[in-house]
Scaffold this active site. Structure first.
Site, PDB file in Angstrom:
ATOM      1  CE  LYS A 197      -0.270   0.551   4.985  1.00  8.89           C
ATOM      2  NZ  LYS A 197      -1.057   0.546   6.212  1.00  8.89           N
ATOM      3  CB  THR A 228      -9.381   5.522  11.630  1.00  3.84           C
ATOM      4  OG1 THR A 228      -8.318   5.191  10.732  1.00  3.84           O
ATOM      5  CG2 THR A 228      -8.915   6.609  12.597  1.00  3.84           C
TER       6      THR A 228
END
Length: 316
Positions: A197, A228
């Protein structure tokens, strides 16, 4: 720093996670120590110990989770109270070590808060720290006192072994978690995959590529924490888009801040497994969540520490 044998031990807790402290005490066959942690009207923290700790091997169970600063101050003041009450040894049992993610200077003028918190705990009077799955293992070296770094992997591994899934692949959500994924995959006798990523800005991640064969497989993503949930949800979506049969996720610390609950509820995960190092309020629980207890592991570690037995045997 104090060494040697202490004839008696007592377990105390602040307000961060009394449920876990009580569970640990029950496993160890001891009542929780009588204490009270509350606030004065101006917000200052007040600590009262209602039983003697003189010469005692004292354990304070207190993760420094949200509200981080209150919970950190509570354990610091409890340590100070016990030090001034002549406790034999003070063990800070911190299942989740807050401020751990700032563990190095990533750019100019960054603080290193994990080192700062370590210094404060030692200055307050802690003689030993017992924690679990630090964000970076080198944080152990920030302390000049013994640190027992427990791993949540045995608890998670036991759960997935009992599930006995076919065509299983353990997935690392980034390059930094490859060792964790490999440690889970080896006993499960299954391959691993890695999410490659790029993070364009803080709290936002963009999935670039998946290294490994996940087509038609049951994928389990493993990480140290879910905050989150942006990264792990993006990873789950990418795995499904790339042909995975199913996706699940597991981690040690369920931080779950901001939009995490909504993201996980809408995610393709059929199951999200956490350990209870951080309390999980009822309002945060959704059907796909599964919470496993670390109380037996901490109870065994604390018993071994008190008896001067090896803690490393918990991992062999």
């Amino acid at each position: 720093m104090k060494n040697g044998y202490f004839p008696e031990y007592k377990i105390f807790t602040g307000n961060a996670h009394p449920g876990l402290a009580e569970e640990i005490a029950n496993v160890m066959g001891k009542p929780l120590g009588k204490s009270e942690v509350k606030k004065f009207s101006d917000g200052e923290i007040s600590v009262n110990l209602y039983e003697t700790v003189r010469g005692v091997d004292a354990y304070i169970v207190q993760p420094t989770c949200d509200p981080v600063n209150d919970n950190l101050m509570e354990i610091l003041i409890m340590i100070d109270a016990m030090k001034r009450a002549s406790a034999g040894r003070i063990n800070a049992v911190i299942p989740y070590y807050g401020y751990a993610r700032q563990d190095r200077k990533a750019k100019a003028r960054d603080p290193i808060t994990s080192k700062l918190v370590a210094d404060i705990l030692v200055a307050a009077g802690a003689d030993r720290v017992v924690t679990m799955d630090l964000h970076a293992a080198q944080i152990q070296g920030y302390f000049n006192i013994p640190v027992d770094h427990l791993l949540g992997m045995p608890v998670l591994l036991d759960y997935w072994q009992k599930k006995n899934l076919d065509d299983l692949v353990v997935v690392s959500p980034d390059h930094g978690s490859v060792t964790r994924a490999r440690n889970m995959a080896q006993p499960l006798n299954c391959p691993i995959a890695i999410i490659d990523k790029r993070r364009p800005e803080p709290n936002k991640s963009e999935i670039m590529n998946i290294i490994g064969d996940i087509e038609g497989k049951n994928c389990v993503i493993v990480d140290d924490m879910i905050d989150t949930a942006g990264t792990i949800c993006n990873a789950g979506k990418a795995l499904i888009e790339m042909g995975a049969k199913s996706v699940a996720a597991c981690c040690t610390h369920a931080v779950l801040s901001g939009p995490a609950i909504e993201r996980l509820a809408e995610s393709p995960f059929n199951e999200v497994v956490f350990l209870n190092t951080i309390p999980m309020p009822e309002e945060k629980m959704i059907d796909k969540f599964k919470v496993l207890s670390v109380a037996p592991l901490f109870a065994e570690a604390m018993t071994r520490i008190h008896n001067n037995d090896s803690v490393s045997k918990l991992f062999t």
